[in-house]
Design a protein around this motif. Structure first.
Motif, short mmCIF file in Angstrom:
data_model
loop_
_atom_site.label_atom_id
_atom_site.label_comp_id
_atom_site.label_asym_id
_atom_site.label_seq_id
_atom_site.Cartn_x
_atom_site.Cartn_y
_atom_site.Cartn_z
N THR A 1 93.44 64.23 90.01
CA THR A 1 94.06 64.50 88.71
C THR A 1 95.39 63.76 88.60
OG1 THR A 1 93.04 66.67 88.80
CG2 THR A 1 94.72 66.35 87.12
N LEU A 2 96.18 63.80 89.69
CA LEU A 2 97.46 63.09 89.66
C LEU A 2 97.25 61.58 89.52
CD1 LEU A 2 99.60 65.01 92.32
CD2 LEU A 2 99.87 65.04 89.85
N ASP A 3 96.21 61.07 90.17
CA ASP A 3 95.89 59.64 90.03
C ASP A 3 95.54 59.31 88.57
OD1 ASP A 3 96.30 59.00 92.65
OD2 ASP A 3 94.19 59.13 93.24
N ALA A 4 94.75 60.21 87.97
CA ALA A 4 94.35 59.98 86.57
C ALA A 4 95.56 59.99 85.65
CB ALA A 4 93.35 61.06 86.14
N LEU A 5 96.56 60.79 86.00
CA LEU A 5 97.76 60.91 85.15
C LEU A 5 98.79 59.82 85.43
CD1 LEU A 5 98.25 64.78 85.28
CD2 LEU A 5 97.76 63.45 83.22
N THR A 6 98.58 59.03 86.47
CA THR A 6 99.60 58.04 86.86
C THR A 6 99.94 57.03 85.76
OG1 THR A 6 99.10 58.33 89.18
CG2 THR A 6 100.17 56.28 88.58
N PRO A 7 98.96 56.45 85.04
CA PRO A 7 99.35 55.54 83.94
C PRO A 7 100.24 56.24 82.91
CG PRO A 7 97.02 55.34 84.41
CD PRO A 7 97.50 56.52 85.18
N PHE A 8 99.94 57.51 82.64
CA PHE A 8 100.75 58.30 81.70
C PHE A 8 102.20 58.38 82.19
CE2 PHE A 8 102.21 62.73 80.67
CZ PHE A 8 102.44 62.53 79.33
N PHE A 9 102.35 58.77 83.47
CA PHE A 9 103.71 58.88 84.04
C PHE A 9 104.41 57.51 84.01
CE2 PHE A 9 101.78 62.42 86.82
CZ PHE A 9 102.15 63.40 85.91
N LEU B 1 97.19 56.21 94.58
CA LEU B 1 97.75 55.61 93.36
C LEU B 1 99.02 56.35 92.93
CD1 LEU B 1 97.15 53.47 91.09
CD2 LEU B 1 96.15 55.36 89.81
N PHE B 2 98.92 57.67 92.87
CA PHE B 2 100.07 58.47 92.43
C PHE B 2 101.24 58.34 93.41
CE2 PHE B 2 102.42 62.51 92.66
CZ PHE B 2 102.97 62.51 91.39
N LEU B 3 100.93 58.41 94.70
CA LEU B 3 102.01 58.34 95.70
C LEU B 3 102.67 56.96 95.71
CD1 LEU B 3 100.36 60.41 98.57
CD2 LEU B 3 102.38 61.04 97.25
N ILE C 1 108.81 54.00 92.02
CA ILE C 1 109.82 54.47 91.05
C ILE C 1 111.04 55.02 91.80
CG2 ILE C 1 110.26 56.35 89.38
CD1 ILE C 1 108.94 53.93 88.10
N THR C 2 110.79 55.79 92.86
CA THR C 2 111.91 56.36 93.64
C THR C 2 112.71 55.24 94.29
OG1 THR C 2 110.47 58.24 94.07
CG2 THR C 2 112.47 58.12 95.36
N GLY C 3 112.02 54.26 94.86
CA GLY C 3 112.70 53.13 95.50
C GLY C 3 113.55 52.36 94.51
N ILE D 1 111.00 59.74 102.09
CA ILE D 1 110.47 60.21 103.40
C ILE D 1 109.23 61.08 103.16
CG2 ILE D 1 110.94 61.63 105.46
CD1 ILE D 1 113.88 60.80 105.21
N PHE D 2 109.36 62.02 102.22
CA PHE D 2 108.22 62.91 101.93
C PHE D 2 107.01 62.12 101.42
CE2 PHE D 2 111.46 66.30 101.83
CZ PHE D 2 110.83 67.20 102.66
N ILE D 3 107.28 61.12 100.58
CA ILE D 3 106.17 60.32 100.03
C ILE D 3 105.46 59.57 101.16
CG2 ILE D 3 105.55 58.37 98.53
CD1 ILE D 3 107.94 59.24 96.73
#
Lengths: 241, 183
Positions: A112-120, A185-187, A193-195, A226-228
């Motif tokens: 689900t998170l992968d599916a939402l990745t383009p949205f984010f 994909l999501f990670l 983005i975090t980097g 780190i968590f990612i």
């Protein structure tokens, strides 16, 4: 051109840019949802419930934090004023709604998170444009030739850095080869983005400084990275089904 | 990119460590010891642009002389419907908080308003806080006015803490923002 753009989308019209980004992001996410095993109906329902929870959660959280002010004016609970809103509470509420809906419908968490990745990803581009229009998330003063005149000084165009970084992230993820392992994909999106944020924050003038000038957001971004990385390793160990 | 990452676990770990070391170095390199900006600008986090303006009765108000007080600078005009709509709420909170060191400076955009409409307007709405006249548009320019009403919540140190563009602001919103600048 920048002045024209900032005049057209001057606050509160800068919100139009965010709404446009949401619409475009949903369109693109919906297009790719089935690739991640999420049916279009489930995807749209998920978005609907999350959006509803986002709106209600943001208001409820704001009310709880300012309960005395609302006791004096209870009708303001249903006020259409968008400033009576807590973004953090809204995101938490949307997340909880998404989890509940996903569990009931048997949606896989990482897929689900992968599916939402383009949205984010599109939302982060829209956020950059909305920051540029409103003049928020502004940069430090600079003499560099690409500095923009903002708030009575020539400043690093941190909003434009943000747009470029988000756009590159989107392009990279949209055109990358499909990876059958869910969550990657999501990670990857969150890592990029975090980097980028860790890098761009150095040029921002509006951040919170701690410990002799260290930026709080950079520390947070570093810890998130780190968590990612740990999560990426865990996901990569999973067998592809 | 992924194919390589998935195939080589050791390379991946080295990459993570390199990224984290680079990130930590960048954090140290970007330590900011320059302190807060002293440039005045109409944005949260900046010192509020100063102004000297008169009331219709001729009394002069200088913003910088109000340091130590929490100030709401409200830019408005008599012809602007949301400006009119939020005035009763502003008056109410002014009455509630004025003894705590809160003041409202409602600046009429006189250069694009009917100057003779200001006093009757204030009387009609029973406004007791100072109403100032921007006859030249200088204050509007200093605050980079793009929409009416525009409200700037300025803390006791003279720093803008919150900007609300557009309106009308509800009484609850005003109370929450005023409580913050009074702290």
């Amino acid at each position: 051109m920048l002045t024209l753009f900032r005049n057209i989308f001057a606050p509160p019209r800068h919100m139009i840019l965010l709404v446009l980004a949401m619409w475009l992001g949903l369109l693109l996410s919906e297009k790719r949802a089935e690739r991640h095993g999420i049916g279009k109906d489930n995807f749209n329902n998920l978005i609907f419930y999350c959006f509803l929870a986002f709106i209600l959660g943001g208001r409820v959280s704001f009310i709880l934090q300012n309960i005395l002010a609302f006791i004096k004016n209870p009708l303001d609970i249903i006020s259409i004023n968008p400033d009576l809103f807590d973004l953090f509470g809204a995101i938490v509420a949307a997340g909880i709604a998404g989890l509940i809906y996903g569990q009931r419908r048997g949606l896989l968490f990482w897929s689900t998170l992968d599916a939402l990745t383009p949205f984010f990803a599109v939302i982060t581009i829209g956020l950059g444009f909305s920051h540029l229009a409103a003049g928020t998330a502004f940069g430090k003063e600079t003499d560099l030739p690409w500095g923009i005149n903002l708030w009575n000084a020539s400043r690093h165009p941190t909003q434009i850095y943000e747009i470029i970084a988000s756009f590159l992230t989107f392009i990279l993820l949209w055109f990358k080869k499909y990876n059958p392992r869910s969550g990657i994909l999501f990670l990857t999106f969150t890592a990029l983005i975090t980097g980028f944020q860790l890098f761009i924050q150095a040029f921002r003038a509006d951040g919170v400084l701690i410990l002799n000038g260290i930026r709080q957001t950079q520390i947070i971004a570093w810890v998130i990275l780190i968590f990612i990385f740990i999560l990426l390793e865990i996901r990569l160990k999973e067998k592809v089904t | 990119m992924y194919t390589r990452i998935i195939m080589q676990k050791n390379q991946r770990i080295i990459l993570y460590i390199l990224i984290l070391i680079t990130g930590a170095s960048w954090i140290v390199l970007s330590i900011d010891n320059t302190g807060a900006s002293n440039i005045a600008a109409p944005q949260a986090g900046f010192p509020a642009p100063d102004f000297t303006l008169k009331t219709p009765e001729g009394k002069i108000y200088i913003l910088s002389e109000l340091k130590g007080q929490a100030v709401l600078v409200n830019l408005w005009a008599t012809w602007c419907p949301p400006c009119r709509a939020e005035m009763p709420a502003i008056e109410k909170v002014y009455q509630d908080y004025k003894d705590d060191g809160f003041i409202v400076l409602a600046i009429d955009m006189t250069y694009q308003d009917d100057p003779f409409a200001v006093v009757p307007f204030a009387e009609q709405y029973g406004l007791t806080f100072p109403i100032l006249l921007d006859e030249t548009g200088e204050t509007a320019a200093a605050y980079q006015l793009r929409s009416l009403p525009s409200s700037y919540f300025i803390n006791r140190a003279g720093i803008i803490q919150e900007v609300v563009i557009g309106g009308p602001m509800s009484e609850t919103l005003l109370r929450t923002r005023i409580e913050q600048i009074l702290q």
